[in-house]
Design a protein around this motif. Structure first.
Motif, PDB file in Angstrom:
ATOM      1  N   THR A  58       0.849  -1.192   0.000  1.00 27.48           N
ATOM      2  CA  THR A  58       0.000   0.000   0.000  1.00 27.48           C
ATOM      3  C   THR A  58       0.881   1.237   0.000  1.00 27.48           C
ATOM      4  O   THR A  58       2.096   1.148   0.154  1.00 27.48           O
ATOM      5  N   ALA A  59       0.242   2.381  -0.126  1.00 24.49           N
ATOM      6  CA  ALA A  59       0.973   3.635   0.031  1.00 24.49           C
ATOM      7  C   ALA A  59       1.469   3.708   1.478  1.00 24.49           C
ATOM      8  O   ALA A  59       0.692   3.529   2.409  1.00 24.49           O
ATOM      9  N   GLU A  76       2.445   8.094   1.207  1.00 21.50           N
ATOM     10  CA  GLU A  76       3.185   8.171  -0.040  1.00 21.50           C
ATOM     11  C   GLU A  76       2.209   8.427  -1.196  1.00 21.50           C
ATOM     12  O   GLU A  76       1.139   7.825  -1.259  1.00 21.50           O
ATOM     13  N   TYR A  77       2.582   9.302  -2.094  1.00 24.65           N
ATOM     14  CA  TYR A  77       1.773   9.560  -3.283  1.00 24.65           C
ATOM     15  C   TYR A  77       2.134   8.519  -4.338  1.00 24.65           C
ATOM     16  O   TYR A  77       3.299   8.369  -4.701  1.00 24.65           O
ATOM     17  N   VAL A  78       1.152   7.788  -4.797  1.00 28.66           N
ATOM     18  CA  VAL A  78       1.357   6.784  -5.852  1.00 28.66           C
ATOM     19  C   VAL A  78       1.040   7.474  -7.168  1.00 28.66           C
ATOM     20  O   VAL A  78      -0.105   7.845  -7.431  1.00 28.66           O
ATOM     21  N   ASP A  79       2.061   7.634  -7.997  1.00 34.67           N
ATOM     22  CA  ASP A  79       1.950   8.489  -9.172  1.00 34.67           C
ATOM     23  C   ASP A  79       1.503   7.781 -10.445  1.00 34.67           C
ATOM     24  O   ASP A  79       1.525   8.369 -11.516  1.00 34.67           O
ATOM     25  N   GLY A  80       1.087   6.536 -10.349  1.00 33.47           N
ATOM     26  CA  GLY A  80       0.663   5.822 -11.546  1.00 33.47           C
ATOM     27  C   GLY A  80      -0.840   5.813 -11.710  1.00 33.47           C
ATOM     28  O   GLY A  80      -1.582   6.318 -10.872  1.00 33.47           O
ATOM     29  N   LEU A 128      -3.890   1.068  -7.492  1.00 34.76           N
ATOM     30  CA  LEU A 128      -2.996   1.999  -8.179  1.00 34.76           C
ATOM     31  C   LEU A 128      -1.718   1.300  -8.623  1.00 34.76           C
ATOM     32  O   LEU A 128      -1.165   0.486  -7.898  1.00 34.76           O
ATOM     33  N   PHE A 129      -1.257   1.662  -9.800  1.00 34.91           N
ATOM     34  CA  PHE A 129       0.008   1.165 -10.330  1.00 34.91           C
ATOM     35  C   PHE A 129       1.063   2.235 -10.129  1.00 34.91           C
ATOM     36  O   PHE A 129       0.949   3.320 -10.685  1.00 34.91           O
ATOM     37  N   ALA A 130       2.081   1.922  -9.359  1.00 37.50           N
ATOM     38  CA  ALA A 130       3.158   2.883  -9.120  1.00 37.50           C
ATOM     39  C   ALA A 130       4.145   2.807 -10.261  1.00 37.50           C
ATOM     40  O   ALA A 130       4.613   1.733 -10.630  1.00 37.50           O
ATOM     41  N   SER A 131       4.494   3.980 -10.830  1.00 40.49           N
ATOM     42  CA  SER A 131       5.473   3.975 -11.901  1.00 40.49           C
ATOM     43  C   SER A 131       6.876   3.832 -11.329  1.00 40.49           C
ATOM     44  O   SER A 131       7.742   3.250 -11.949  1.00 40.49           O
ATOM     45  N   ALA A 132       7.086   4.339 -10.126  1.00 35.03           N
ATOM     46  CA  ALA A 132       8.380   4.182  -9.450  1.00 35.03           C
ATOM     47  C   ALA A 132       8.164   4.426  -7.965  1.00 35.03           C
ATOM     48  O   ALA A 132       7.592   5.432  -7.587  1.00 35.03           O
TER      49      ALA A 132
END
Length: 135
Positions: A58-59, A76-80, A128-132
């Motif tokens: 999770t975030a 944490e911000y998940v940017d994907g 959510l899909f995290a890009s990084a």
């Protein structure tokens, strides 16, 4: 606060930056709940349990103050993109992609439930899909 990311039953979620400039998501609890001591106790308990969930699921919880005048949670911000956005733009997942997402969601749910949290709003828009990952 930079912008509103969404809203839920308990409050609103905003995009913000931490002191180092890193994007974070801030959940701000609605005033009507902030006045309810029973709600604050539940929120405090949920924050403590959320800190126990491994960050790969999770975030990550970065900060929280359930005793603040306006209780909040910083993660944490998940940017994907969300699963809903991916399916909308690319169509249904198939084969290995589908299996990878299913295993990831199942693993995250096991970790969340093991920490004593019941996810009450599991839907494609909340996967959510995290890009990084930064941590």
């Amino acid at each position: 606060m930079i912008s509103r990311l969404g809203q839920g039953g308990m409050g609103d979620v905003f995009l913000a930056r931490d002191p180092a400039g890193t994007p974070v998501a801030v959940k701000v609890i609605r005033a009507q709940y902030a006045l309810d001591e029973n709600f604050r106790a539940r929120f405090r308990s949920e924050v403590n349990r959320a800190r126990e969930v491994p960050a790969f699921c999770t975030a990550e919880v970065l900060d929280a103050d359930p005793d603040h005048e306006t209780p909040y949670l910083v993660v944490e911000y998940v940017d994907g993109p969300s699963l809903a956005e991916v399916v909308r733009s690319q169509g249904p997942l198939r084969g290995g992609s589908l299996h990878s997402v299913a295993v990831g969601v199942a693993s995250a749910l096991v970790a969340i439930h093991s920490a004593g949290i019941v996810h009450r709003d599991l839907k494609p828009a909340n996967v959510l899909f995290a890009s990084a990952r930064r941590r």
